[in-house]
Structures are given as structure tokens and as C-alpha cells.
Write an enzyme that holds these catalytic residues in place. Structure first.
Site, short mmCIF file in Angstrom:
data_model
loop_
_atom_site.label_atom_id
_atom_site.label_comp_id
_atom_site.label_asym_id
_atom_site.label_seq_id
_atom_site.Cartn_x
_atom_site.Cartn_y
_atom_site.Cartn_z
N GLU A 147 -0.05 -1.34 5.64
CA GLU A 147 1.04 -0.93 6.53
C GLU A 147 0.93 0.54 6.87
O GLU A 147 1.19 0.94 8.01
CB GLU A 147 2.39 -1.22 5.86
CG GLU A 147 3.60 -1.02 6.77
CD GLU A 147 4.16 0.41 6.76
OE1 GLU A 147 5.03 0.70 7.59
OE2 GLU A 147 3.71 1.23 5.91
N GLU A 148 0.54 1.34 5.89
CA GLU A 148 0.54 2.79 6.07
C GLU A 148 -0.53 3.27 7.05
O GLU A 148 -0.50 4.42 7.46
CB GLU A 148 0.36 3.49 4.72
CG GLU A 148 1.49 3.28 3.73
CD GLU A 148 2.77 4.01 4.10
OE1 GLU A 148 2.82 4.59 5.20
OE2 GLU A 148 3.72 3.99 3.30
N HIS B 88 6.09 9.83 0.86
CA HIS B 88 4.87 10.53 1.29
C HIS B 88 4.77 11.95 0.71
O HIS B 88 3.87 12.69 1.07
CB HIS B 88 4.76 10.60 2.82
CG HIS B 88 4.64 9.27 3.49
ND1 HIS B 88 4.08 9.11 4.73
CD2 HIS B 88 5.00 8.02 3.09
CE1 HIS B 88 4.12 7.83 5.08
NE2 HIS B 88 4.68 7.15 4.09
N ASP C 87 0.83 -1.21 0.00
CA ASP C 87 0.00 0.00 0.00
C ASP C 87 0.86 1.26 0.00
O ASP C 87 2.03 1.24 0.42
CB ASP C 87 -0.98 0.00 1.18
CG ASP C 87 -0.29 -0.02 2.53
OD1 ASP C 87 0.69 -0.79 2.69
OD2 ASP C 87 -0.71 0.72 3.44
#
Length: 381
Positions: free
Chosen positions: A134-135, A354, A72
Site C-alpha cells: 500500500e505504501e 511515517h 506493509d
């Protein structure tokens, strides 16, 4: 290198933002592996809208090495991208696209190694582990680890390929994210003493949280930056109008704790303060007053001994014994908690993760290919 770049182009093309399904990417990897005669196991979420993937190459009766990555990515909403986020773009030795650094670049290199792995006699197996969500709190990998924990032969090493510029990392902090809902009693602001101001009582709790955070500075570990556990309130909402005493207020906070500390102790201390000091005063005015705490996400810290076999192996593969730590969290602590020694080492830098125009350099991708080939050379039969 060309194979890694080609695979990264395909992986970036899948929009696997955490709010979306990752099955299109997982099914691509499943079919890719099947093309080389490698079967895999999928561990789905309850809705079967997302899945972890686990595959093994080599002998099954001995401990092996896990190459692990999450599929992800974080959203691109509102970010000023100058390149298409879900299309790989190369410019000035950099490969741009969402997830190139965090962490599809590493996954591409792992998949690029598969044709060589299947043609090479191996002393120990190589496992490929891909996770989801995970994020948003290292959520998806937990169901995969529940499966691996029950197996008689556990891997000897897990390499989490988060972006570290290929520098071996042995530690990171753990995290606990919590939400606090404060419910009071509304009334006209002209009669404020007869109401229960939820914002004011939430502010008192936030102040106590800050005091608890300052206490954490007394225990330091110079391996980390900052060298102590931290607390911060990141979101707050409450109130309807200035002339109404607010009945409700909500705030979210997090504790990022050194591996030697339990972030739950801070949360418990705040809850004790809330129930013993704040709530009785609220209920004295309105018996319906309430304070509720809800866990949003949590994952453990990671600290791997520099003298361990895991540290020796990643030093050999990466070509460096300059072990470090990172400020961000990974799935590493969860692997370690089920008895799989874990390190973090992957291409790219979280300085690009990000952000708009995220990228991994061509040199870093080539360096990861080289690291994985050194690993392969060390486990040839």
C-alpha cells in the site's frame, strides 16, 4: 485490550517494510485464524514473495462487512528512533514501534476480535482483508479486489483502518505519480547553442506544470484541505558537470486530485505541451531528442455520501456523525471502484505515522476494540 496489545507486539516484530516480503506476517495471521477454525485465501504477487489475505466469518450468502488493513510499513532508514522500531515499547500510555499507528494497531484489534466473532451467531459475515505494498502506490490490494469483484455477493461495507483517531472519514483525494525523462544533446558549454540542454527543457515543463496547478485552484471543495487539487515536483536529477550541456534530465511529479477531478487530465495537458511546444524545438537542433512520460503509481479518490448506508453504519460503530476527510490516500477508492462502499476509520493519528518513534496510544487501541464490539453487537443474529 490485553489481547490487542499482545497481537500488536507480534505484528510490530515483523519487518514488513515495503521492500521486504510480508509472508512471515501473513503466515502468522493464517495460522492464528486457523487456530479458531477460520480458513483464509491468499492472493500472491507474481514472484510469490508477498500476499494478500482474505478470510470470512459468518454466513456466506449475504453481504457483509470488510475490515481492511495494509501490512506493509515505511522504512526507518536514517530516522533517529529512541526505541527499537521493530519491537513494541510502552511508555506513558503510548505504544511505540514502526506501524503501530499506520496501521498494525488496527489489524491487531481486528485479530483480537476473532475469538468473539467465531463464538457469536452472526446475521451477516465479517471479512478480514490484509494487503501488501500500500505504501508504494496501493499496488497489492488490486489483485485481491480482482478476485472479490467476480464474486456474486459483494460486501455492503469496507472499513479501512487507517489512523483517523477513530473519527469517521468519508473522503480523500486521488493521486497520480509520473516520471518525465528529457533527452537532449550534450556538447561543450562554450558551444551551448549547438546542444540541447535537457535541464532547461525539463525546467520549462516544470514551469508549465506549475501553471496547470494554479489553474486547479479555480475548482474547490471545502471538505478537503487544501480545498483544491494540487500538483508538485518532488524529485529532479540531471547533468554531469558545469562545462557540459546536459543531455539528460529526469523529474518526478504528482497530482493529488479532488475525487470529482481526473488527475490524468493534468498529465495529458503536460504531455500535449511537451510534444507540441517543447519537443519540436529540441528536435530542430538534434533529431535524437526525446521526452518520455512514465506512470509510477495511481489510485482513485474516495467520496462516500453522508446519507449512504455506509455512512450510517460507521457513525453507529464510531459513535460520531462528524464526518471528515483526510489529506493522505488509502485503498478506499479502489474498494469503492469495484462496488464496495467504503469508509476510513482507525486508531492513532497520521501525525505519528511515517515518523521516528511512531506510536499509537493505549486509549486509541482500547477505543478501536470498543468500536469493533459495537459493530459486533449490531450484527448479532
Amino acid at each position: 485490550m490485553s489481547r490487542s496489545r499482545e497481537l500488536l507486539h507480534t505484528l510490530v516484530g515483523f519487518d514488513t517494510t515495503s521492500r521486504e516480503s510480508n509472508l512471515h506476517l501473513i503466515e502468522f495471521v493464517r495460522d492464528y485464524l486457523a487456530g479458531f477454525g477460520v480458513s483464509c485465501e491468499l492472493v500472491y504477487n507474481e514472484e510469490r514473495s508477498k500476499a494478500n489475505l482474505f478470510a470470512s466469518i459468518g454466513p456466506s450468502e449475504v453481504p457483509g462487512i470488510v475490515l481492511s488493513g495494509h501490512t506493509d510499513v515505511v522504512p526507518v532508514d536514517g530516522q533517529p528512533w529512541t526505541t527499537p522500531p521493530f519491537e513494541l515499547t510502552e511508555h506513558d500510555g503510548k505504544l511505540f514501534g514502526r506501524g503501530t499507528a499506520d496501521m498494525k494497531g488496527y489489524i491487531a484489534c481486528v485479530l483480537a476480535l476473532v475469538p468473539t466473532l467465531v463464538q457469536t451467531p452472526l446475521r451477516i459475515p465479517v471479512h478480514i482483508a490484509l494487503s501488501y505494498d500500500e505504501e508504494v502506490g496501493c499496488l497489492g490490494v488490486r489483485s485481491l479486489l480482482s478476485v472479490l469483484e467476480q464474486r456474486p455477493v459483494k460486501p455492503m461495507l469496507c472499513i479501512i483502518g487507517e489512523p483517523t483517531e477513530l473519527k469517521p472519514v468519508l473522503g480523500h483525494k486521488g493521486k497520480l505519480a509520473m516520471r518525465c525523462d528529457v533527452h537532449g544533446e550534450a556538447c561543450h558549454s562554450a558551444y551551448a547553442p549547438y546542444g540541447v540542454n535537457a535541464i532547461e527543457h525539463a525546467a520549462e515543463l516544470i514551469g508549465e506544470l506549475g501553471r496547470l496547478g494554479r489553474q486547479l485552484r479555480e475548482h474547490q471543495d471545502p471538505r478537503f484541505d487544501p480545498p483544491y487539487s494540487t500538483v508538485q515536483t518532488g524529485v529532479i536529477a540531471g547533468g554531469k558537470a558545469l562545462n557540459i550541456v546536459p543531455a539528460d534530465c529526469r523529474f518526478d511529479f504528482e497530482i493529488r486530485a479532488l475525487p470529482s477531478q481526473d488527475p490524468g487530465e493534468v498529465a495529458e495537458a503536460l504531455q500535449t505541451y511537451a510534444m507540441q511546444q517543447v519537443l519540436p524545438r529540441m528536435k530542430a537542433v538534434s533529431p535524437q531528442s526525446a521526452i518520455r512520460f512514465t506512470e509510477l503509481s495511481a489510485y482513485p479518490g474516495l467520496v462516500t455520501d453522508e446519507r449512504s448506508q455506509a455512512a450510517e453504519l460507521i457513525a453507529a460503530f464510531s459513535g460520531s456523525r462528524e464526518f471528515g476527510t483526510v489529506a493522505f490516500g488509502t485503498e478506499g477508492g479502489l474498494f469503492d471502484a469495484v462496488g464496495i462502499p467504503t469508509v476510513v476509520c482507525g486508531p492513532g493519528s497520521m501525525d505519528q505515522g511515517h515518523k521516528p518513534d511512531e506510536f499509537v496510544s493505549v486509549a486509541q487501541l482500547a477505543g478501536c476494540d470498543a468500536m469493533l464490539l459495537r459493530m459486533l453487537d449490531s450484527i448479532r443474529a
